[in-house]
Design a protein around this motif. Structure first.
Motif, mmCIF file in Angstrom:
data_model
loop_
_atom_site.group_PDB
_atom_site.id
_atom_site.type_symbol
_atom_site.label_atom_id
_atom_site.label_comp_id
_atom_site.label_asym_id
_atom_site.label_seq_id
_atom_site.Cartn_x
_atom_site.Cartn_y
_atom_site.Cartn_z
ATOM 1 N N LYS A 1 31.527 32.946 49.470
ATOM 2 C CA LYS A 1 31.889 34.020 48.533
ATOM 3 C C LYS A 1 30.972 34.026 47.320
ATOM 4 O O LYS A 1 30.470 35.073 46.915
ATOM 5 C CB LYS A 1 33.347 33.877 48.091
ATOM 6 N N ARG B 1 31.349 43.265 43.117
ATOM 7 C CA ARG B 1 31.299 41.805 42.974
ATOM 8 C C ARG B 1 32.644 41.237 42.524
ATOM 9 O O ARG B 1 33.021 40.128 42.921
ATOM 10 C CB ARG B 1 30.209 41.405 41.988
ATOM 11 N N ALA C 1 35.536 40.380 45.418
ATOM 12 C CA ALA C 1 35.375 39.330 46.420
ATOM 13 C C ALA C 1 36.614 38.438 46.483
ATOM 14 O O ALA C 1 37.192 38.094 45.453
ATOM 15 C CB ALA C 1 34.146 38.486 46.108
ATOM 16 N N PHE D 1 35.164 41.758 50.687
ATOM 17 C CA PHE D 1 35.009 42.564 49.486
ATOM 18 C C PHE D 1 35.842 43.814 49.674
ATOM 19 O O PHE D 1 35.917 44.355 50.774
ATOM 20 C CB PHE D 1 33.534 42.948 49.281
ATOM 21 N N ALA E 1 32.471 49.202 49.851
ATOM 22 C CA ALA E 1 32.009 47.849 50.182
ATOM 23 C C ALA E 1 31.275 47.814 51.521
ATOM 24 O O ALA E 1 30.190 47.237 51.628
ATOM 25 C CB ALA E 1 33.181 46.875 50.189
#
Length: 107
Positions: A28, A43, A46, A59, A64
């Motif tokens: 990750k 970001r 996650a 994600f 995504a």
């Protein structure tokens, strides 16, 4: 001729799950660094999960998958295939993390 192992499987399975969780966290973090960054939303979505002999890294968000799969997009910060590339980059580390968790469980 056979040799019986006298290790209880419960603690080993738990160790594998723990190792997989830790390995998923490593993937990750690598994927976060590789994910395209415009607003930072992708970001920040996650997440990891581990249960039994499986672990997942994912994600969230409406784009995504598109950001992951579309290799034609130009990203100033990040790349397509960010999760896939993170898995490839960390494959040896993943094995080491799981192996270490098992070693700890059997002493």
């Amino acid at each position: 001729m056979s040799t019986a192992l006298n290790f209880p499987l419960g603690p080993i399975r738990s160790a594998i799950t723990e190792g997989l969780h830790d390995a998923a966290e490593v993937i990750k973090q690598e994927a976060i660094e590789r994910a395209p960054k415009d607003t930072g939303y992708l970001r920040n979505t996650a997440a990891t999960a581990a249960e039994g002999l499986e672990a997942a890294v994912g994600f969230d968000g409406p784009y995504a998958v598109i950001q992951h799969e579309e290799v034609g997009f130009h990203h100033q910060d990040g790349e397509a295939k960010y999760l896939e590339n993170a898995c490839i980059a960390k494959k040896e580390v993943v094995g080491q993390i799981v192996a270490e968790a098992i070693r700890r469980s059997i002493g």
